[in-house]
Design a protein around this motif. Structure first.
Motif, PDB file in Angstrom:
ATOM      1  N   GLY A 330      11.401   7.713  -8.926  1.00 45.77           N
ATOM      2  CA  GLY A 330      11.330   8.449  -7.743  1.00 45.77           C
ATOM      3  C   GLY A 330      12.681   9.049  -7.121  1.00 45.77           C
ATOM      4  O   GLY A 330      13.638   8.760  -8.072  1.00 45.77           O
ATOM      5  N   ASN A 346      10.418  10.584  -2.330  1.00 46.31           N
ATOM      6  CA  ASN A 346       9.260  11.232  -2.954  1.00 46.31           C
ATOM      7  C   ASN A 346       9.023  10.396  -4.215  1.00 46.31           C
ATOM      8  O   ASN A 346      10.049   9.751  -4.984  1.00 46.31           O
ATOM      9  N   SER A 347       7.903  10.353  -4.737  1.00 46.01           N
ATOM     10  CA  SER A 347       7.502   9.481  -5.792  1.00 46.01           C
ATOM     11  C   SER A 347       8.109  10.105  -7.076  1.00 46.01           C
ATOM     12  O   SER A 347       8.320   9.311  -8.083  1.00 46.01           O
ATOM     13  N   TYR A 350       7.235   8.735 -10.951  1.00 46.16           N
ATOM     14  CA  TYR A 350       6.608   7.467 -10.969  1.00 46.16           C
ATOM     15  C   TYR A 350       5.173   7.580 -11.375  1.00 46.16           C
ATOM     16  O   TYR A 350       4.377   8.221 -10.540  1.00 46.16           O
ATOM     17  N   ALA A 352       1.440   7.112 -11.541  1.00 44.57           N
ATOM     18  CA  ALA A 352       0.433   6.348 -10.453  1.00 44.57           C
ATOM     19  C   ALA A 352      -0.756   5.788 -11.328  1.00 44.57           C
ATOM     20  O   ALA A 352      -1.799   6.080 -11.241  1.00 44.57           O
ATOM     21  N   GLN A 356      -2.817   3.989  -5.637  1.00 44.77           N
ATOM     22  CA  GLN A 356      -1.706   4.736  -4.848  1.00 44.77           C
ATOM     23  C   GLN A 356      -1.100   3.870  -3.943  1.00 44.77           C
ATOM     24  O   GLN A 356       0.277   4.023  -3.664  1.00 44.77           O
ATOM     25  N   ASN A 359       1.790   1.785  -5.334  1.00 40.93           N
ATOM     26  CA  ASN A 359       2.785   2.462  -5.773  1.00 40.93           C
ATOM     27  C   ASN A 359       3.604   3.211  -4.979  1.00 40.93           C
ATOM     28  O   ASN A 359       5.125   3.292  -5.017  1.00 40.93           O
ATOM     29  N   SER A 360       3.143   3.568  -3.696  1.00 36.50           N
ATOM     30  CA  SER A 360       3.679   4.187  -2.642  1.00 36.50           C
ATOM     31  C   SER A 360       4.738   2.988  -1.813  1.00 36.50           C
ATOM     32  O   SER A 360       5.844   3.307  -1.571  1.00 36.50           O
ATOM     33  N   THR A 363       7.837   2.353  -4.241  1.00 33.93           N
ATOM     34  CA  THR A 363       8.936   3.419  -4.271  1.00 33.93           C
ATOM     35  C   THR A 363       9.581   3.254  -2.784  1.00 33.93           C
ATOM     36  O   THR A 363      10.754   3.446  -2.735  1.00 33.93           O
ATOM     37  N   ILE A 389       6.900   7.649   2.032  1.00 31.05           N
ATOM     38  CA  ILE A 389       5.830   8.160   1.538  1.00 31.05           C
ATOM     39  C   ILE A 389       4.768   7.358   2.317  1.00 31.05           C
ATOM     40  O   ILE A 389       4.965   6.173   2.782  1.00 31.05           O
TER      41      ILE A 389
END
Length: 541
Positions: A330, A346-347, A350, A352, A356, A359-360, A363, A389
């Motif tokens: 990211g 921003n991811s 990265y 997924a 989600q 992951n968010s 990050t 995010i």
């Protein structure tokens, strides 16, 4: 946490890097024309008083008047006025406080009080309440002020009339009777010992703040530090009576010296310097103030540049980039505006592969750590808005907020952070003292003025055509010389039937193009062939 100070000295530049766990955390740069001014003391003259914003502008001899808010005047204005009294007799005998029988610390020798002429003791019990009172400042009045913030953009320096003189172990407060101790000094017995000893040394009316590095120091070292600060104040008092406002009364240490004075503490494992003269100066200072830390000084003798050796140069390159990549793939995007700094998370690359939300969260947590580092590294101040995010779970939002608060504890500047909003935004305010460090490496583009955008060629040509229309409606001349940037000249004359040819046929005018590289791409000058005069301004909109 491993902490190091790396100093790189060149003929026209000094750079000081603070490393934490081998990563660049803070950077100080000193170049000619952009010297440090925080801490400098000026004898100024009130240029303008503006009760509506509860502030005054002080002429201190710089390009822009200094900004003095009424809350920075405090309770000592009357005491400062005493410095300007021409009838003051400097030779009046003053009785120092008796010191017989006092032994500070653990059985140390009796200390002698520093003999200083005590200024009038200011009232102490009405600080916050009285700051709301009316301030009696008059235009043309002389006032002693100290710079607390560097100029930023079109804003001048910010000043205060509450003078403080920092030393290695103490900060002397000439018109404040309090004795404070750094909150980072947590040992109760040591706090009490230092407070009792310093309060005993000070004459009435003087105050001091005991710094963290004073912990465990002998009374003799602290006494010497106080004596040096009092000598400085004595020279300031004399200068005030001999100088005419506006005038620089006291110049604080340069950036390198102030970093060693303020940041070289026991949690710093070593200081590496690559220049012999500076190494000797720092060594002499440390020999006097903290001889037990001499073994932490190191003269760098390697052939490879010292910043390359410690990986600092690579980190500096990110200072000039808006985009900062994260290890996860990211990235964060930092955009500076006049009103605030906006940071977008921003991811990026990265993957997924998992759900989600997780992951968010990963990050955002990584971005939170890097953003706090970048705030310190770039020395970003003012209002900061971070667009993380989006997260659905309130617990995850709190994790991000807690991570930011944890990382901000490493920051020496005052920072206030608010929890994430429903839109995933976090709002922060960070104390601004000096200009962002990237301004030491760059300056605004002379063409775009720092916006990153320039006027299109088509727009410039249309502006020229509108000028010619106004000219033809008011003048009977038909022969002109047009001076433009070479790129615009080429754009006008390119092609079999060029844009210039079409304009001349359309408006019945004869124009000769003269390329002029000194003009900006969106500038043009029209010269009358008949008179030979520049008539550009005569027909501008």
């Amino acid at each position: 946490m491993k902490k190091e100070i790396i100093i790189n000295s060149l003929a026209n530049e000094h750079r000081i890097a603070i490393l934490e766990d081998n990563r660049l955390a803070e950077l100080f740069v000193e170049v000619p024309g952009k010297e440090r001014v925080v801490g400098d003391i000026y004898l100024g003259k009130v240029a303008k008083v503006m009760p509506g914003i509860r502030a005054a502008f002080i002429d201190i001899g710089l390009q822009q008047d200094a900004f003095l808010h009424f809350s920075d005047i405090g309770d000592s204005l009357q005491e400062y006025n005493a410095l300007f009294d021409e009838d003051d007799d400097e030779d009046d005998p003053l009785e120092p406080r008796s010191v017989h029988g006092f032994a500070g610390g653990d059985g140390g020798e009796a200390a002698q009080a520093v003999t200083v002429a005590p200024p009038p003791t200011p009232p102490r019990a009405r600080r916050h309440e009285d700051r709301r009172r009316d301030i009696n400042l008059q235009k043309g009045q002389e006032i002693l002020v100290q710079i607390t913030k560097e100029p930023v953009g079109k804003k001048g320096v910010r000043v205060t009339s509450e003078i403080s003189l920092p030393g290695r172990f103490l900060v002397l407060l000439p018109f404040d009777g309090k004795v404070g101790v750094s909150k980072k000094l947590t040992n109760f017995k040591e706090r009490r010992r230092l407070r009792k000893f310093v309060r005993f040394l000070l004459s009435d009316g003087f105050g001091a703040i005991i710094r963290t590095v004073a912990e465990g120091k002998t009374e003799e070292l602290i006494k010497q530090d106080l004596e040096e600060l009092v000598k400085v104040w004595r020279s300031i008092e004399k200068a005030v009576k001999n100088e005419n406002a506006p005038a620089l009364i006291y110049k604080d240490m340069n950036t390198t010296s102030s970093v060693i004075r303020d940041l070289f503490s026991h949690d710093v494992e070593r200081v590496v310097v690559d220049e012999k003269k500076m190494f000797k100066e720092i060594k002499a200072y440390v020999q006097w103030t903290s001889p037990d830390m001499l073994n932490r000084l190191e003269l760098y003798r390697g052939k490879e540049p010292v910043f390359d050796k410690y990986g600092v140069e690579k980190d500096i390159q990110t200072l000039l980039s808006r985009k900062v990549w994260l290890k996860s793939g990211g990235y964060i995007y930092i955009e500076k505006t006049e009103a605030m700094t906006v940071i977008d998370v921003n991811s990026g690359r990265y993957a997924a592969k998992k759900e989600q939300e997780q992951n968010s969260l990963r990050t955002d947590l990584e971005a939170a750590r890097e953003i706090c580092r970048q705030l310190r590294l770039r020395d970003i101040g003012g209002i900061i808005v971070i667009d993380f995010i989006d997260l659905e779970d309130e617990k995850n939002k709190k994790k991000v907020y807690d991570e930011v608060k944890k990382e901000l504890r490493k920051d020496r500047a005052k920072v206030t952070a608010l929890p994430l909003t429903e839109f995933g935004l976090m709002q922060l305010t960070r104390q601004r003292i000096r200009q962002s460090v990237h301004l030491s490496f760059s300056e605004a583009c002379p063409t775009c003025g720092g916006t990153g955008l320039v006027q299109s060629k088509t727009t410039t040509i249309n502006t020229i055509e509108r000028w010619i229309r106004r000219f033809k409606s008011e003048s009977r001349e038909f022969r002109l010389q047009l001076r433009v940037h070479p790129s615009i000249g080429e754009y006008l004359t390119h092609g079999t039937i060029s844009r210039l040819t079409r304009i001349m046929f359309k408006l019945f005018v004869k124009i000769k193009i003269v390329p002029d590289a000194t003009l900006q791409a969106d500038e043009f000058r029209f010269i009358s062939v008949k008179s030979g005069k520049d008539i550009t301004e005569d027909y501008k909109a």
